[in-house]
Structure formats: structure tokens, C-alpha cells
Design an enzyme around this catalytic site. Sequence first.
Site, mmCIF file in Angstrom:
data_model
loop_
_atom_site.group_PDB
_atom_site.id
_atom_site.type_symbol
_atom_site.label_atom_id
_atom_site.label_comp_id
_atom_site.label_asym_id
_atom_site.label_seq_id
_atom_site.Cartn_x
_atom_site.Cartn_y
_atom_site.Cartn_z
ATOM 1 N N LYS A 123 0.813 -1.224 0.000
ATOM 2 C CA LYS A 123 0.000 0.000 0.000
ATOM 3 C C LYS A 123 0.847 1.274 0.000
ATOM 4 O O LYS A 123 0.438 2.289 -0.551
ATOM 5 C CB LYS A 123 -0.948 0.005 1.192
ATOM 6 C CG LYS A 123 -2.094 -1.007 1.058
ATOM 7 C CD LYS A 123 -3.029 -0.938 2.243
ATOM 8 C CE LYS A 123 -4.195 -1.895 2.060
ATOM 9 N NZ LYS A 123 -5.150 -1.835 3.173
ATOM 10 N N ARG A 177 1.339 -0.494 20.206
ATOM 11 C CA ARG A 177 2.464 -1.180 20.860
ATOM 12 C C ARG A 177 3.712 -0.294 20.829
ATOM 13 O O ARG A 177 4.430 -0.185 21.804
ATOM 14 C CB ARG A 177 2.699 -2.497 20.111
ATOM 15 C CG ARG A 177 3.747 -3.384 20.670
ATOM 16 C CD ARG A 177 3.746 -4.692 19.932
ATOM 17 N NE ARG A 177 4.062 -4.548 18.497
ATOM 18 C CZ ARG A 177 4.127 -5.547 17.642
ATOM 19 N NH1 ARG A 177 3.895 -6.779 18.054
ATOM 20 N NH2 ARG A 177 4.405 -5.342 16.379
#
Length: 273
Positions: free
Chosen positions: A66, A152
Site C-alpha cells: 500500500k 504497541r
Amino acid sequence: MTDRYAVMGNPIRHSMSPEIHRAFAREAGDDIEYTAIECPRDGFTDAVRTFREAGGRGLNVTAPFKLEAFRLAERRSERAEIAGSVNTLRLDGPMVLADNFDGVGLIRDIQVNLGYPIGGTRILLLGAGGAAHGLLQPLVDQRPTELVIANRSPERARDLAKLAGREKPVRGGGYDEIGDGTFELVINATSASMEGALPPLAATSFANGGIAYELAYGLGETPFLALARSAGAGRIVDGVGMLVEQAAEAFAWWRGYRPGTRAMIQTLTIPLV
Ligand code: NDP
């Protein structure tokens, strides 16, 4: 001559895009060919060029290409510019055009298919990868009271929040920075569920009766959805509706006809529990 389209990714064999787009074409009465092409990881740009030279008119793009698709596009929509990634290319004119329909697909699935208005809610977005980037602006456009991004790697969430602009009620950080209070909409845009993992999220983050939305699909009840259900979320949903809605947007952009989505979502939905 039959118009050619394809989805490119690596791996690609589990992609549902060929089935979805062929059904859309049947409904539209269009004669198109739609295939899945697995590109070598260092061969995406070459594969697009070859496809275009052979008369290819449009591409869906999935992981891990992408960002590369964003770079090779010669003109991009505003939301694609903000997302920094694209999931659809149009090759039928002098320039390669690009857009990102992930966000609009999610919004349509939640607001139209599930009938849940997003404006005025508190949203928790988990993850700060490619998919989360595509969701940022479309979510902000719905005017939530607050959008909190947890990741995270906290810096990535902070950087993503900054893209919304200072005046918007958006902040980002680590899971330990989510804070108190509940969220009516909790979106899991991490890939944790693909490995059966659960982001370190407190059960108290889910508002009673709210929506827990898992972007991944076809996995049944993931650890995230199981946590949401036990915490009292009103609806637990996976990303199949988003997948079909973004495909319908792409089809409309390519072909000028927006297909119906409800029957296709039903066909592809796997019961969660
Ligand atoms: P990326 O690889 O770009 O990003 C992955 C994200 O997940 C990062 O934020 C990463 O954190 C986080 N992550 C990975 N593993 C864990 C873990 N064990 N615990 C917590 N966080 C973790 O992936 P995408 O953004 O492209 O895709 C994310 C998910 O969305 C995938 O499951 C994908 O299938 C799905 N998706 C669904 C779509 C649909 O139409 N339904 C469309 C697009 C994507 P960190 O930054 O720290 O590495």
C-alpha cells in the site's frame, strides 16, 4: 474487449476480492476479468507497469504494497494523501490515479449496515499501521468527542494523532496511556488477531452496549472480540463488511456503478461465535 482488473499483494491466495468484484460485475452487467496477482516483494512496481501495458484498467492493492502504491501514483485523493497509503489504483487514463477506500468502507459498515452513528462518541483505535492511517481522517470527519489511538510502539500512535491536526480531539500513545473512561466504539486495527494475540487492553475500556470492531475477518471470535463480549460490548463485528464496502467504492470509482453490498456481506460472513 474485456476490461481487466486485479488485486495485487503477497500473499494473495486467500483474497476475497476476485469473488466480490466478479459478483459486482455480474450485477452491473459488465464484462470484466478480475484476477489475483501475487507479486514478488521487490516486484510490485514492475508488476503494475506490466499489467497496465497489457491493458489493465484498475487494481486493488493489499499488504505489503500500500505504501509503494502510494509512491508510484501520479495523483492521489486528499484522504489518500493524509493516510500516506492507497488501496486502489486507476490505470485507464494518462496518469496513475490513487485512492484509499478503507476508511469510507469502515464508516459505511458501522453507520449504514450496523445503524450506529459515530458522531459524538468516544473512539478507541488500536494500532498505528497502514490500516489505522487509512481510518484516521474518515473517523475524525464524523466528529467524535474524542479519538484515542493506542499502539504497541507508542511513538507511531503519537505521530498518527498529529496528522489529524492540533485542533482536533485526537491523542495517541501506548496502551498504558489510554486512561480511564469507556469508549462506545473500540476498533482493533492491529494485526495481533492474525497471530491469536490480544493487545494489552483493559476490559473496562468497552462501554456497555457499544461496538467492538475487528478489522481482520474470517477468524471467528478473536481474543479481542471475546474480551469485548465478556466486557459487555453490545455488538462484536469483524471486518468483512468493511472489506465489501471498500470494494464497492472501488468498483464505483472504476465503473461508475455502485453495487449493492448487503447480499455479498451475508454470503461472506462467518458466524463469530
Ligand atoms: P500493519 O502491519 O501496517 O500494522 C500492524 C499494526 O498492528 C501495528 O500498529 C502493530 O504495532 C500492531 N501489532 C502487530 N502485532 C501486534 C501485537 N501482537 N500486539 C499489539 N499490536 C500489534 O497492518 P495493517 O494496518 O495493514 O493491517 C492491520 C489489520 O487490519 C490486519 O489484520 C488486516 O488484515 C486488517 N485489515 C482489514 C481490512 C478490511 O477491509 N477489513 C483492510 C485493511 C486491513 P507496531 O506499530 O508496534 O508494530
